[in-house]
Motif scaffolding. Structure first.
Motif, short mmCIF file in Angstrom:
data_model
loop_
_atom_site.label_atom_id
_atom_site.label_comp_id
_atom_site.label_asym_id
_atom_site.label_seq_id
_atom_site.Cartn_x
_atom_site.Cartn_y
_atom_site.Cartn_z
N GLY A 83 25.65 -26.60 26.71
CA GLY A 83 25.78 -25.23 27.27
C GLY A 83 25.00 -24.33 26.54
O GLY A 83 24.64 -24.48 25.24
N GLY A 84 24.34 -23.24 27.40
CA GLY A 84 23.62 -22.02 26.59
C GLY A 84 24.57 -21.50 25.59
O GLY A 84 23.99 -21.29 24.45
N ALA A 85 25.87 -21.55 25.78
CA ALA A 85 26.78 -20.91 24.79
C ALA A 85 26.57 -21.60 23.44
O ALA A 85 26.49 -21.23 22.17
N LEU A 149 17.05 -10.75 23.91
CA LEU A 149 16.79 -10.05 25.14
C LEU A 149 17.29 -10.97 26.31
O LEU A 149 16.71 -11.99 26.19
N CYS A 150 18.40 -10.49 27.11
CA CYS A 150 18.81 -11.25 28.11
C CYS A 150 18.07 -11.00 29.63
O CYS A 150 17.99 -9.84 30.01
N ASN A 151 17.04 -11.96 29.83
CA ASN A 151 16.14 -11.65 30.82
C ASN A 151 15.82 -13.11 31.90
O ASN A 151 15.58 -14.01 31.56
N ASN A 153 18.59 -9.83 33.28
CA ASN A 153 19.82 -9.56 32.41
C ASN A 153 21.01 -9.67 33.13
O ASN A 153 21.12 -9.48 34.19
N ASN A 154 22.03 -10.16 32.37
CA ASN A 154 23.36 -10.07 32.84
C ASN A 154 23.93 -9.10 31.77
O ASN A 154 23.86 -9.18 30.36
N PRO A 155 24.38 -8.02 32.58
CA PRO A 155 25.10 -7.97 33.68
C PRO A 155 24.40 -7.39 34.85
O PRO A 155 24.87 -7.36 35.87
N VAL A 181 14.42 -14.87 23.93
CA VAL A 181 14.73 -14.44 25.39
C VAL A 181 15.72 -15.59 26.01
O VAL A 181 15.56 -16.60 26.24
N ASP A 182 16.79 -15.08 26.47
CA ASP A 182 17.68 -15.94 27.36
C ASP A 182 17.39 -15.65 28.80
O ASP A 182 17.68 -14.78 29.42
N GLU A 183 16.98 -16.97 28.93
CA GLU A 183 16.48 -17.24 30.54
C GLU A 183 17.37 -17.96 31.42
O GLU A 183 17.29 -18.72 32.12
N ARG A 209 17.58 -21.56 27.77
CA ARG A 209 18.04 -21.79 29.33
C ARG A 209 19.50 -22.45 29.44
O ARG A 209 20.00 -23.10 28.74
N SER A 210 19.98 -22.36 30.62
CA SER A 210 21.18 -22.94 30.99
C SER A 210 20.96 -23.93 32.40
O SER A 210 20.39 -23.34 33.12
N LEU A 211 21.59 -24.93 32.55
CA LEU A 211 21.54 -25.58 33.78
C LEU A 211 22.89 -25.27 34.48
O LEU A 211 23.03 -25.97 35.51
N THR A 212 23.69 -24.59 33.84
CA THR A 212 25.11 -24.56 34.45
C THR A 212 25.06 -23.69 35.54
O THR A 212 25.94 -24.00 36.60
N LYS A 213 24.53 -22.57 35.73
CA LYS A 213 24.33 -21.47 36.79
C LYS A 213 23.75 -22.00 37.95
O LYS A 213 24.23 -22.14 39.02
N ILE A 214 22.42 -22.58 37.66
CA ILE A 214 21.52 -23.09 38.87
C ILE A 214 22.05 -24.29 39.52
O ILE A 214 22.09 -24.28 40.64
N ILE A 220 30.48 -29.05 33.33
CA ILE A 220 29.67 -30.04 32.67
C ILE A 220 29.27 -29.63 31.22
O ILE A 220 29.29 -30.23 30.41
N ARG A 221 28.67 -28.49 31.35
CA ARG A 221 28.28 -27.72 29.71
C ARG A 221 26.97 -28.42 29.36
O ARG A 221 26.65 -29.55 29.09
N LEU A 222 25.78 -27.82 30.10
CA LEU A 222 24.43 -28.17 29.41
C LEU A 222 23.33 -26.99 29.50
O LEU A 222 23.43 -26.24 30.55
N GLY A 223 22.60 -26.71 28.44
CA GLY A 223 21.55 -25.95 28.14
C GLY A 223 20.52 -26.30 27.36
O GLY A 223 20.70 -27.52 26.77
C1 LIG Z 1 23.02 -14.83 30.07
C2 LIG Z 1 24.09 -16.08 29.70
N1 LIG Z 1 23.55 -16.74 28.66
C3 LIG Z 1 24.18 -17.86 28.38
C4 LIG Z 1 25.45 -18.22 29.09
C5 LIG Z 1 26.05 -19.61 28.67
O1 LIG Z 1 25.91 -20.53 29.78
P1 LIG Z 1 26.25 -21.89 29.66
O2 LIG Z 1 27.35 -21.97 30.76
O3 LIG Z 1 25.13 -22.88 29.72
O4 LIG Z 1 26.95 -22.00 28.03
C6 LIG Z 1 25.76 -17.28 30.18
C7 LIG Z 1 27.16 -17.77 30.58
O5 LIG Z 1 27.52 -17.02 31.50
C8 LIG Z 1 25.18 -16.14 30.34
O6 LIG Z 1 25.57 -15.29 31.25
#
Ligand SMILES: Cc1ncc(COP(=O)(O)O)c(C=O)c1O
Length: 361
Positions: A83-85, A149-151, A153-155, A181-183, A209-214, A220-223
């Motif tokens: 995961g991106g986490a 930088l979240c781009n 951006n979340n939220p 840059v968090d994409e 990058r994260s594969l979990t959103k798209i 599963i957890r993948l980034g």
């Molecule tokens: C901006 C951003 N980056 C990373 C993550 C982590 O994503 P992942 O589910 O791949 O751990 C999230 C999860 O909400 C997110 O919002």
């Protein structure tokens, strides 16, 4: 009251709000592709069972090659994470005890990763409709070792193009500062301008990058991360062996083959967003200028949005609270764009709120 620090798992939100969890609810708090996972996953799900009897490839070589070919870079520039986490947590170790700037509001895990690694954290707070004022941001870079930088951006859902990122990247190069840059949501924007071509010229650029959103696979957890080879080597040394399991590796490879899933989703999100925005305008709600699959919303008649938040929770509509987003602090609610039927249920609930709380604007 302690609010959950992330969306999803609504039972914790209801508990914190002191409300009973309804039997039926629609969770708008997690920003996942509303079209669900690619069909290939369900079709071949049974095949994944054969892989669980052996250890996964600790180098995730096959998935790295797949991503490398897709992005036009060498696999040595890629690190796959649980995961991106996990990637954020590894980055925290990389920049331990360094001076870090976070562009806020942003995903709260950056700050958490910095805090547990004793970073000296400063903030650049976005305001005025969350536009980045380059002069102010670049002015804050002096002495910094890294910037998050979240781009997109979340939220807020705002997307910053290369007109913003490139001058920032050049300034980071001058200051010898990493630009992370968090994409995680880049695939959701139709107007995305790739930053991968700049990796060679700017070794301080790190793309996450994260594969979990798209692909709608958060369970599963993948980034992954793309960066200079030396940074990838340092980061992978912090990562536990076999961190990415074999189900995630195979599922990721299948998902990445389904480009059509992404283009379908972009079209769907655009048309649903148009419908929602028109509705919110008619009903006098204020909405962020989002380019992606979620948006911020407020009833301009309220400063603290708690009454609207509670009203929706009681109807089984779950927004994402913003109490833990610096600069928002409960004055906005975040909603994912979900299926057409679910978005219409949300609009019905918003209409009911408006009937009870007429707009005097
Ligand atoms: C901006 C951003 N980056 C990373 C993550 C982590 O994503 P992942 O589910 O791949 O751990 C999230 C999860 O909400 C997110 O919002």
């Amino acid at each position: 009251m302690t609010w959950p620090s992330h969306g999803s798992n609504p039972q914790y939100l209801y508990e914190a709000a002191g409300l009973t969890l309804p039997e039926c609810l629609i969770d708008f708090s997690a920003n996942i592709n509303p079209l669900g996972p690619p069909a290939v996953l369900q079709k071949h799900w049974g095949d994944l069972f054969h892989g669980i009897g052996t250890y996964p490839d600790p180098h995730t070589a096959s998935l790295k090659v797949k991503i490398a070919n897709r992005e036009g870079i060498g696999p040595e520039r890629i690190l796959i994470g649980n995961g991106g986490a996990e990637i954020i947590s590894l980055l925290g170790r990389l920049i331990a005890e360094k001076k870090v700037l976070i562009v806020e509001p942003a995903f709260s895990e950056y700050e958490k990763a910095c805090q547990v690694n004793n970073c000296d954290v400063s903030y650049y707070q976005l305001s005025d409709g969350w536009e980045i004022h380059l002069h102010d941001l670049i002015g804050k870079l002096q002495g910094m070792d890294a910037v998050f930088l979240c781009n997109p951006n979340n939220p807020t859902g705002m997307y910053y193009g290369t007109d913003i990122i490139l001058p920032l990247l050049k300034a980071c190069k001058r200051e010898n500062c990493l630009l992370i840059v968090d994409e995680a949501f880049y695939d959701f924007t139709a107007e995305y301008e790739p930053l991968v071509p700049y990796l060679k010229e700017f070794p301080q650029l790190i793309l996450m990058r994260s594969l979990t959103k798209i692909f709608a696979i958060p369970g599963i957890r993948l980034g992954y991360l793309m960066a200079d080879r030396s940074l990838v080597e340092k980061l992978s040394a912090y990562q536990p062996h076999w961190s990415v399991n074999s189900v995630a590796i195979q599922a990721g490879e299948w998902c990445l083959e389904d480009e059509e899933h992404i283009s379908k989703m972009i079209q769907f999100i655009q048309s649903e967003r148009d419908v929602l925005l028109r509705f919110y305008q008619e009903q006098h709600f204020e909405v962020s200028n989002s380019a992606i699959n979620f948006y911020l919303l407020r009833d301009p008649q309220l400063n603290d949005q708690y009454p609207l938040f509670e009203f929706l929770l009681k109807q089984g509509i779950v927004p994402r609270h913003t109490f833990n987003f610096p600069g928002l602090e409960g004055r906005w609610l975040r909603f994912a764009i979900r299926t057409s039927v679910e978005n219409r249920k949300l609009m019905e609930a918003m209409k009911a709120w408006r009937r009870l709380n007429p707009s005097f604007l």
